[in-house]
Design a protein around this motif. Structure first.
Motif, mmCIF file in Angstrom:
data_model
loop_
_atom_site.group_PDB
_atom_site.id
_atom_site.type_symbol
_atom_site.label_atom_id
_atom_site.label_comp_id
_atom_site.label_asym_id
_atom_site.label_seq_id
_atom_site.Cartn_x
_atom_site.Cartn_y
_atom_site.Cartn_z
ATOM 1 N N UNK A 32 0.836 -1.216 0.000
ATOM 2 C CA UNK A 32 0.000 0.000 0.000
ATOM 3 C C UNK A 32 0.863 1.254 0.000
ATOM 4 N N UNK A 33 1.899 1.264 0.828
ATOM 5 C CA UNK A 33 2.737 2.456 0.923
ATOM 6 C C UNK A 33 3.644 2.581 -0.295
ATOM 7 N N UNK A 34 4.143 1.465 -0.806
ATOM 8 C CA UNK A 34 5.003 1.503 -1.995
ATOM 9 C C UNK A 34 4.273 2.106 -3.192
ATOM 10 N N UNK A 35 2.957 1.911 -3.237
ATOM 11 C CA UNK A 35 2.180 2.414 -4.374
ATOM 12 C C UNK A 35 1.432 3.704 -4.055
ATOM 13 N N UNK A 36 1.830 4.369 -2.995
ATOM 14 C CA UNK A 36 1.176 5.621 -2.609
ATOM 15 C C UNK A 36 2.133 6.797 -2.776
ATOM 16 N N UNK A 37 1.571 7.920 -3.201
ATOM 17 C CA UNK A 37 2.359 9.158 -3.260
ATOM 18 C C UNK A 37 1.882 10.146 -2.195
ATOM 19 N N UNK A 38 0.996 9.669 -1.328
ATOM 20 C CA UNK A 38 0.418 10.526 -0.300
ATOM 21 C C UNK A 38 1.333 10.537 0.932
ATOM 22 N N UNK A 39 1.939 11.683 1.245
ATOM 23 C CA UNK A 39 2.838 11.737 2.403
ATOM 24 C C UNK A 39 2.132 11.475 3.728
ATOM 25 N N UNK A 40 0.829 11.707 3.790
ATOM 26 C CA UNK A 40 0.072 11.463 5.016
ATOM 27 C C UNK A 40 0.038 9.965 5.311
ATOM 28 N N UNK A 41 -0.129 9.156 4.270
ATOM 29 C CA UNK A 41 -0.145 7.702 4.451
ATOM 30 C C UNK A 41 1.210 7.222 4.945
#
Length: 199
Positions: A32-41
């Motif tokens: 999930x984090x590897x495919x996220x560009x959201x710094x909040x996540x």
């Protein structure tokens, strides 16, 4: 999932189910984090233990094999918590055995004579790097870091006056041994990740 959820399942938690849930949750979180560009996540994952408490991930990951993804992630979270909690002491141990920039310093990502604040930043950097960068590189950094601190503890034990505090010396040597083992776990995990065998 709330901390006590597993305890409320009918008949108590099934060890096999908990084991499978640990592996699935670790893989899902990392993906999930590897495919996220959201710094909040990224920030929420980084501070998972701070916000949810260590019991949450302990229930899922602490009993997993050391050479598994959840077992490695568990150790990375514990390492970050320890580095942030005892930064001043850790900086002192580091500076005692690594007074100059060395290969270990370069791998771990620490400059010469790090402060407690530097240790805390490195803790965040290693864990966030595991989720947003190359997982194996993050494990290499964790391995180098724990190896140096283990050497610092061994040095401190060797400088202890014989007979003055035998229990204290034994505790230092025990802690050093644990860190050396943890360093080996991180190093082996990096190798497994590179060969796509870490699950």
């Amino acid at each position: 999932m709330k901390s006590g959820l597993l305890d409320h399942l009918a008949g108590g938690p099934d060890p096999q189910a908990v084991h499978e849930m640990g592996h699935l949750s670790a893989a899902a979180l990392l993906d999930r984090v590897h495919h996220s560009t959201d710094p909040v996540i990224v920030r929420r994952v980084l501070t998972l233990v701070d916000t949810e408490g260590v019991d949450l991930i302990a229930q899922l990951w602490s009993d997993c094999e050391s050479d598994s993804l959840p077992g490695i992630l568990w150790r990375l979270y514990l390492l970050r918590s320890w580095m942030r909690r005892d930064g001043e002491r850790i900086a002192s141990l580091w500076n005692a055995v690594e007074p100059r920039v060395t290969a270990a310093s370069a791998i771990a990502g620490l400059d010469q004579a790090p402060s407690a604040a530097d240790i805390a930043r490195t803790a965040d950097s290693i864990l966030s790097g595991a989720f947003t960068g190359d997982f194996a590189v993050a494990l290499d950094r964790a391995a180098a870091f724990t190896q140096v601190i283990a050497a610092g503890l061994r040095r401190e034990a060797s400088l202890s006056r014989t007979g003055s505090d035998p229990d204290g010396k034994a505790r230092l040597l025990h802690a050093a041994g644990n860190l050396r083992s943890t360093s080996s776990v991180f190093r082996h995990g990096a190798s497994l990740w590179r060969s796509r065998q870490l699950e």
